[in-house]
Design a protein around this motif. Structure first.
Motif, PDB file in Angstrom:
ATOM      1  N   GLY A   1      -9.969   9.420  -3.261  1.00 25.05           N
ATOM      2  CA  GLY A   1     -10.404   8.061  -2.956  1.00 25.05           C
ATOM      3  C   GLY A   1      -9.281   7.302  -2.254  1.00 25.05           C
ATOM      4  O   GLY A   1      -8.547   7.845  -1.428  1.00 25.05           O
ATOM      5  N   GLN A   2      -9.177   5.996  -2.558  1.00 25.19           N
ATOM      6  CA  GLN A   2      -8.095   5.129  -2.058  1.00 25.19           C
ATOM      7  C   GLN A   2      -8.037   5.058  -0.528  1.00 25.19           C
ATOM      8  O   GLN A   2      -6.965   4.884   0.056  1.00 25.19           O
ATOM      9  CB  GLN A   2      -6.727   5.587  -2.593  1.00 25.19           C
ATOM     10  CG  GLN A   2      -6.619   5.608  -4.106  1.00 25.19           C
ATOM     11  CD  GLN A   2      -5.201   5.891  -4.557  1.00 25.19           C
ATOM     12  OE1 GLN A   2      -4.361   5.014  -4.576  1.00 25.19           O
ATOM     13  NE2 GLN A   2      -4.931   7.139  -4.922  1.00 25.19           N
ATOM     14  N   SER A   3      -9.182   5.181   0.137  1.00 25.66           N
ATOM     15  CA  SER A   3      -9.162   5.148   1.597  1.00 25.66           C
ATOM     16  C   SER A   3      -8.649   3.810   2.121  1.00 25.66           C
ATOM     17  O   SER A   3      -7.965   3.766   3.153  1.00 25.66           O
ATOM     18  CB  SER A   3     -10.558   5.432   2.160  1.00 25.66           C
ATOM     19  OG  SER A   3     -11.492   4.450   1.739  1.00 25.66           O
ATOM     20  N   HIS A   4      -8.944   2.715   1.409  1.00 22.70           N
ATOM     21  CA  HIS A   4      -8.462   1.414   1.866  1.00 22.70           C
ATOM     22  C   HIS A   4      -6.943   1.312   1.742  1.00 22.70           C
ATOM     23  O   HIS A   4      -6.276   0.749   2.618  1.00 22.70           O
ATOM     24  CB  HIS A   4      -9.145   0.290   1.091  1.00 22.70           C
ATOM     25  CG  HIS A   4     -10.559   0.064   1.506  1.00 22.70           C
ATOM     26  ND1 HIS A   4     -11.369  -0.909   0.956  1.00 22.70           N
ATOM     27  CD2 HIS A   4     -11.333   0.681   2.434  1.00 22.70           C
ATOM     28  CE1 HIS A   4     -12.561  -0.873   1.526  1.00 22.70           C
ATOM     29  NE2 HIS A   4     -12.561   0.083   2.420  1.00 22.70           N
ATOM     30  N   ALA A   5      -6.394   1.838   0.670  1.00 23.71           N
ATOM     31  CA  ALA A   5      -4.938   1.841   0.529  1.00 23.71           C
ATOM     32  C   ALA A   5      -4.295   2.673   1.634  1.00 23.71           C
ATOM     33  O   ALA A   5      -3.247   2.311   2.185  1.00 23.71           O
ATOM     34  CB  ALA A   5      -4.533   2.376  -0.843  1.00 23.71           C
ATOM     35  N   VAL A   6      -4.928   3.789   1.967  1.00 28.97           N
ATOM     36  CA  VAL A   6      -4.389   4.661   3.016  1.00 28.97           C
ATOM     37  C   VAL A   6      -4.432   3.956   4.371  1.00 28.97           C
ATOM     38  O   VAL A   6      -3.466   4.022   5.143  1.00 28.97           O
ATOM     39  CB  VAL A   6      -5.173   5.989   3.056  1.00 28.97           C
ATOM     40  CG1 VAL A   6      -4.777   6.818   4.278  1.00 28.97           C
ATOM     41  CG2 VAL A   6      -4.920   6.792   1.782  1.00 28.97           C
TER      42      VAL A   6
ATOM     43  N   ALA B   1       0.829  -1.203   0.000  1.00 30.68           N
ATOM     44  CA  ALA B   1       0.000   0.000   0.000  1.00 30.68           C
ATOM     45  C   ALA B   1       0.865   1.255   0.000  1.00 30.68           C
ATOM     46  O   ALA B   1       0.548   2.243  -0.680  1.00 30.68           O
ATOM     47  CB  ALA B   1      -0.919  -0.009   1.217  1.00 30.68           C
TER      48      ALA B   1
ATOM     49  N   VAL C   1      -5.110  12.415  -1.364  1.00 30.58           N
ATOM     50  CA  VAL C   1      -5.325  11.502  -2.480  1.00 30.58           C
ATOM     51  C   VAL C   1      -6.819  11.396  -2.754  1.00 30.58           C
ATOM     52  O   VAL C   1      -7.641  11.531  -1.846  1.00 30.58           O
ATOM     53  CB  VAL C   1      -4.725  10.100  -2.206  1.00 30.58           C
ATOM     54  CG1 VAL C   1      -3.231  10.184  -2.036  1.00 30.58           C
ATOM     55  CG2 VAL C   1      -5.355   9.458  -0.990  1.00 30.58           C
TER      56      VAL C   1
ATOM     57  N   THR D   1       2.098   1.835  -3.462  1.00 28.55           N
ATOM     58  CA  THR D   1       1.013   2.361  -4.308  1.00 28.55           C
ATOM     59  C   THR D   1       0.836   3.863  -4.116  1.00 28.55           C
ATOM     60  O   THR D   1       0.589   4.604  -5.084  1.00 28.55           O
ATOM     61  CB  THR D   1      -0.306   1.639  -3.975  1.00 28.55           C
ATOM     62  OG1 THR D   1      -0.171   0.254  -4.278  1.00 28.55           O
ATOM     63  CG2 THR D   1      -1.470   2.214  -4.768  1.00 28.55           C
ATOM     64  N   LEU D   2       0.969   4.324  -2.881  1.00 29.92           N
ATOM     65  CA  LEU D   2       0.740   5.733  -2.566  1.00 29.92           C
ATOM     66  C   LEU D   2       2.015   6.575  -2.667  1.00 29.92           C
ATOM     67  O   LEU D   2       1.970   7.789  -2.442  1.00 29.92           O
ATOM     68  CB  LEU D   2       0.164   5.859  -1.150  1.00 29.92           C
ATOM     69  CG  LEU D   2      -1.216   5.235  -0.942  1.00 29.92           C
ATOM     70  CD1 LEU D   2      -1.555   5.186   0.547  1.00 29.92           C
ATOM     71  CD2 LEU D   2      -2.281   6.001  -1.710  1.00 29.92           C
TER      72      LEU D   2
ATOM     73  N   PRO E   1      -7.200  10.737   2.515  1.00 31.81           N
ATOM     74  CA  PRO E   1      -7.999  10.350   1.350  1.00 31.81           C
ATOM     75  C   PRO E   1      -9.309  11.129   1.325  1.00 31.81           C
ATOM     76  O   PRO E   1     -10.010  11.212   2.338  1.00 31.81           O
ATOM     77  CB  PRO E   1      -8.258   8.854   1.590  1.00 31.81           C
ATOM     78  CG  PRO E   1      -8.266   8.719   3.079  1.00 31.81           C
ATOM     79  CD  PRO E   1      -7.326   9.766   3.621  1.00 31.81           C
TER      80      PRO E   1
END
Length: 373
Positions: A249-254, A172, A247, A175-176, A222
């Motif tokens: 969206g992408q709250s799950h990645a965060v 993750a 960022v 990705t970020l 996010p």
């Protein structure tokens, strides 16, 4: 289907996946968001149109438009009756609509039991009139509903099947674009406009204090697409551009990437628990709304992880307690106590197993029974 807000859109999309596997020719329309549309849903209005919270002027400004949407949708559904109406959360909007549709012979399912165990217990009578069946995401809810003669099924929480038991923190972070080594704080001030208004400035001020105390601390926020530009502007106004990564969206990645999260009370706190992340839960709203909500509260906790664990496993700082200094101190306590972090992660792993069920099969089985009556 009607799903309000980002959390309802996600839950409804997971239900749609299972329904489409069982009924390949399924057609679904109503109110929804991007996750539902990805499953072939036709959104006549966006989920964000229903995203309000609280009382007084902040809601009254929006309420006329929301009732207009509901009246238009009711007229459509009564003129062209569907085989089934599924109201996903948003009880203030959905229960009244379900009641009218059920009276006209349309079968109704309510997905996510309203929180009658936390506040507004009188709402149980409306649920009984509105829903042929309730799909419950928490294990203690069916017994409560059964006492009032309401058919229901515990289907587990869809997110517990979607999210891994062991999050890939390093992946993750890649990705970020975050360094794999070092402390990361996730700021999640919510998706509603009122949440952004009342919480984002406090969270950003807390982040400023924390970065002074913990050099090298990375902060990531996010923002849902509808609030992205507004959040960017708030970050600039706070003088935090370059210090807080925003960022879309992408709250799950965060949540997977972070070590600790400062987070608004709501569904996101359960997502953080399923990611096994220690958190500081906060909430603030218009003072009049806060007084009215406090009077209706039935439990000492407001955060879902604490409610499900029946204990203050993570701190809650609400309304006047949610000062930047207090928020920063509570976050610091997590970073400074590795043993405490390990203990809460073990607690959240147990919770993950309790909520993990074959939600799609259980939900569609219940829906099939409703349709066969």
């Amino acid at each position: 289907m009607v799903a309000g807000e980002a959390s309802g859109d996600l839950l409804a999309s997971l239900l749609l996946q299972g329904a489409r596997q069982r009924w390949p020719q399924l057609q679904a329309r109503g109110i929804g968001g991007a996750h539902m549309e990805a499953e072939g849903f036709v959104a006549q209005w966006p989920s964000e149109a229903l995203a309000v919270h609280g009382y007084s002027l902040e809601v009254l400004r929006r309420v006329a438009g929301i009732w207009q949407i509901r009246n238009e949708l009711r007229q459509q559904l009564l003129a062209h009756k569907p085989d089934l109406f599924v109201g996903v959360d948003a009880p203030d909007f959905n229960l009244g609509l379900e009641e009218d549709l059920r009276a006209a012979g349309v079968r109704t399912v309510h997905f996510v039991c309203p929180s009658i165990w936390a506040w507004r217990p009188e709402r149980v009578h409306k649920i009984r009139r509105a829903a042929d069946h309730v799909l419950c995401i928490f294990p203690f809810e069916p017994d409560l509903l059964a006492r009032h003669g309401i058919p229901s099924t515990y289907v587990g929480h869809p997110l517990a099947n979607t999210l891994p038991l062991e999050p890939d923190q390093a992946g993750a972070r890649r990705t970020l674009g975050l360094p794999e080594v070092g402390e990361v704080l996730a700021l999640l001030p919510g998706s509603r406009g009122s949440e952004i208004q009342y919480l984002a400035p406090r969270f950003l001020d807390a982040a400023r204090l924390l970065q002074k105390q913990r050099p090298g601390l990375q902060c990531v926020l996010p923002a849902v697409p509808a609030q992205y530009q507004r959040v960017r502007q708030l970050v600039r106004e706070a003088g935090m551009e370059g210090q807080v990564q925003v960022v879309k969206g992408q709250s799950h990645a965060v949540l997977a990437a972070c070590d600790v999260t400062l987070i608004a009370s709501g569904t996101a706190t359960l997502e953080a628990a399923l990611f096994k992340r220690p958190m500081v839960i906060s909430y603030a709203m218009h003072p009049v709304s806060a007084v009215l909500m406090r009077r209706k509260q039935l439990q000492p906790w407001v955060g879902l992880p604490n409610i499900l664990c029946r204990d203050f496993v993570v701190p809650e700082l609400l309304q006047d307690q949610a000062t930047p200094r207090a928020l920063a101190a509570a976050v610091n306590d997590w970073f400074d106590q590795p043993a405490r972090i390990a203990a809460v992660r073990a607690r959240f792993t147990e919770l993950h197993h309790v909520l993990q069920r074959d939600t799609a099969r259980l939900a569609t089985d219940a829906i099939a029974q409703v349709l066969s009556r």
